[in-house]
Write a protein that holds these residues in place. Structure first.
Motif, PDB file in Angstrom:
ATOM      1  N   SER A 108       0.835  -1.196   0.000  1.00  0.00           N
ATOM      2  CA  SER A 108       0.000   0.000   0.000  1.00  0.00           C
ATOM      3  C   SER A 108       0.869   1.245   0.000  1.00  0.00           C
ATOM      4  O   SER A 108       2.054   1.205   0.364  1.00  0.00           O
TER       5      SER A 108
ATOM      6  N   GLU B 113      -0.024   4.945   1.447  1.00  0.00           N
ATOM      7  CA  GLU B 113      -1.039   5.761   2.110  1.00  0.00           C
ATOM      8  C   GLU B 113      -0.386   6.846   2.949  1.00  0.00           C
ATOM      9  O   GLU B 113       0.485   6.560   3.777  1.00  0.00           O
TER      10      GLU B 113
ATOM     11  N   THR C 190       4.129   0.748   2.376  1.00  0.00           N
ATOM     12  CA  THR C 190       4.210  -0.518   3.105  1.00  0.00           C
ATOM     13  C   THR C 190       4.715  -1.579   2.140  1.00  0.00           C
ATOM     14  O   THR C 190       4.061  -1.893   1.152  1.00  0.00           O
TER      15      THR C 190
ATOM     16  N   GLY D 286      -3.322  -9.096  -4.377  1.00  0.00           N
ATOM     17  CA  GLY D 286      -3.273  -7.644  -4.436  1.00  0.00           C
ATOM     18  C   GLY D 286      -2.136  -7.095  -5.259  1.00  0.00           C
ATOM     19  O   GLY D 286      -1.778  -5.943  -5.117  1.00  0.00           O
TER      20      GLY D 286
ATOM     21  N   LYS E  39      -2.799  -3.893  -7.866  1.00  0.00           N
ATOM     22  CA  LYS E  39      -3.670  -2.837  -7.367  1.00  0.00           C
ATOM     23  C   LYS E  39      -3.130  -1.450  -7.663  1.00  0.00           C
ATOM     24  O   LYS E  39      -1.975  -1.155  -7.435  1.00  0.00           O
TER      25      LYS E  39
ATOM     26  N   GLN F 271      -3.585   2.645  -6.649  1.00  0.00           N
ATOM     27  CA  GLN F 271      -4.031   3.330  -5.453  1.00  0.00           C
ATOM     28  C   GLN F 271      -4.191   4.811  -5.700  1.00  0.00           C
ATOM     29  O   GLN F 271      -3.479   5.407  -6.509  1.00  0.00           O
TER      30      GLN F 271
ATOM     31  N   CYS G   6      -2.369  -5.179   6.565  1.00  0.00           N
ATOM     32  CA  CYS G   6      -2.202  -5.660   5.194  1.00  0.00           C
ATOM     33  C   CYS G   6      -3.157  -6.815   4.896  1.00  0.00           C
ATOM     34  O   CYS G   6      -3.870  -6.809   3.887  1.00  0.00           O
TER      35      CYS G   6
ATOM     36  N   GLN H 214      -6.775  -5.692   4.704  1.00  0.00           N
ATOM     37  CA  GLN H 214      -7.093  -5.007   3.453  1.00  0.00           C
ATOM     38  C   GLN H 214      -7.227  -5.991   2.299  1.00  0.00           C
ATOM     39  O   GLN H 214      -8.113  -5.853   1.451  1.00  0.00           O
TER      40      GLN H 214
END
Length: 459
Positions: free
Chosen positions: A50, A52, A57, A104, A107, A109, A339, A342
């Motif tokens: 991710s 964010e 991460t 994932g 993905k 974002q 993680c 999600q």
């Protein structure tokens, strides 16, 4: 222009970022910067989970890989990501199984496309991380004295507790607290500078080689507050110690605040000059020990709230009783839970958390040596008594080396103590065994997995 003011141009907008492509691009740069063996060993099966709020991460396949990458390659990864995108300002890690990665991996974002950077990035003029504040520092019984001392310094900088010296083991919150002092004093107009002792030493030696030592001295003497992290690394660096001694005197004589951190008490810095050690003790020395179970629970709840994660009391109790002593490991476990949550799109159950944490944390440090010997002997199907014997049989030598390595790396048992416990062997034999395993781990993926399985038996 006031550096903290914002123009209308800093209004936040959003855009889609392909984190998979971003990490693929980063890997190209990283591969050119390290050896092929290191790249293959440590960056295989890594990916961005991710992105964010400026925090990347990074998903890794095991806790061993996580610890190694964080220790050896953190600076390189962060530098590479910052060159590729304006949205990366810090890195955290999550242990992710291969099957979860596939769910994932592609993905995209949504991230902020126009951030007020001075609020999110480490300021190069003072090296302070804006996320390290008193507001985000969780106070418990284990660190309340250090917290109170730091708050007193903020109220009376240069007068109360000068220098402030905070010591404790890795992951107990020293860096957060000393930078909180810096960020608070920065808010009231003080000129603050944070530096690691290693960076200080490198900069000083570079200034000597380039003939700019006077510029180096003038630059450091201009600050109202100097914060030096991990000062123990200056041991055996005589010239740098001398420069720090003179800098200390110059700042202290003009009531400028000095803050140090270390992993040991000044009295235990045997290769540090006595005159420096006496100055470290001139103000206030306070330690941050390992957090107790209640404090670990409070830290988990606070960190979960900061990350908008909901944790049941059962999960908090399990984590605080399972992960002992290190705030960073608590945060790492929390990142792993976030993680997985999600990826699955739901809150994890206690049983799921148990399995997840069992696979992504180090063994508890309370096992006796005899217990470690017994469990690893069972793993290799040999008699525990053979570990203590003076035999060189191949089926015994290898397990014995791994036992020595585990006792040293995971339980911090001293080399002499390991030798004594395992049949009265010389400590040099233990050192040789541990270093041999470390060297083999660089290129041997099977050995890495074998050690991971052993560690799971010791939990």
């Amino acid at each position: 222009m006031n550096p903290t003011s914002h123009s209308p141009a800093s209004i936040v907008r959003t855009e889609q970022v392909d984190v998979k492509q971003m990490w693929d691009d980063a890997l190209v740069h990283i591969e050119l910067s390290i050896t092929p063996a290191n790249f293959k060993t440590w960056f295989r099966d890594t990916h961005i989970v991710s992105l964010e709020g400026g925090t990347v991460t990074l998903g890794v396949p095991s806790v061993f890989v996580r610890d190694w990458i964080a220790d050896k390659f953190q600076a390189l990864i962060l530098k590479t990501l910052r060159e590729l995108t304006p949205y990366a300002r810090s890195i955290e890690y999550a242990v992710v199984q291969r099957s979860d990665r596939r769910q994932g991996s592609s993905k995209k974002q949504t991230v902020n496309a126009a951030l007020p950077l001075e609020e999110y990035y480490i300021n190069k003029s003072d090296n302070l991380n804006p996320k390290y504040t008193f507001e985000t520092f969780v106070v418990g019984s284990f660190n309340e004295l250090a917290h109170a001392a730091a708050k007193t310094v903020v109220e009376k900088p240069g007068i109360a507790y000068n220098p402030l010296f905070i010591y404790g083991k890795t992951g107990h919150g020293k860096t957060h607290l000393i930078q909180a002092v810096g960020n608070q004093l920065k808010r009231v107009g003080k000129k603050v500078f944070y530096v690691t002792s290693e960076r200080f030493a490198v900069d000083y030696m570079n200034s000597l080689q380039s003939g700019t030592a006077n510029n180096f001295k003038d630059r450091y003497r201009q600050y109202d507050v100097l914060i030096m992290d991990d000062v123990q690394f200056l041991a055996n660096k005589e010239k740098t110690q001398e420069e720090l001694f003179h800098l200390f005197n110059a700042m202290h004589d003009t009531n400028k605040q000095i803050v140090f951190s270390s992993d040991v008490h000044p009295a235990l810095m045997l290769n540090m000059e006595e005159r420096l050690r006496s100055r470290f003790a001139q103000g206030m020395i306070v330690d941050i020990p390992a957090p107790d179970s209640e404090s670990r629970g409070a830290i988990l709840k606070a960190k979960a709230a900061q990350n908008t994660i909901t944790l049941s009391d059962d999960v908090v109790n399990h984590l605080s009783s399972t992960i002992e002593g290190n705030v960073r490991e608590l945060e790492g476990a929390l990142n792993t839970i976030l993680c997985q949550s999600q990826l699955l799109g739901r809150t994890l159950s206690l049983d799921e958390v148990r399995v997840l944490i069992k696979n992504s944390t180090r063994p508890r440090k309370s096992l006796a040596v005899v217990d470690v010997v017994e469990k690893i002997s069972q793993y290799f199907d040999i008699e525990p008594t053979s570990i203590y014997e003076k035999t060189r049989r191949k089926e015994v030598v290898r397990p014995r080396q791994l036992i020595m390595y585990i006792l040293r790396e995971d339980f911090q048992v001293s080399y002499p103590a390991i030798g004594q416990k395992l049949g009265g062997r010389d400590h040099t034999t233990v050192i040789h065994s541990c270093e041999k395993i470390k060297r083999e781990l660089i290129d041997d993926r099977d050995l890495e997995e074998e050690i991971a399985q052993i560690r799971s038996l010791l939990k």
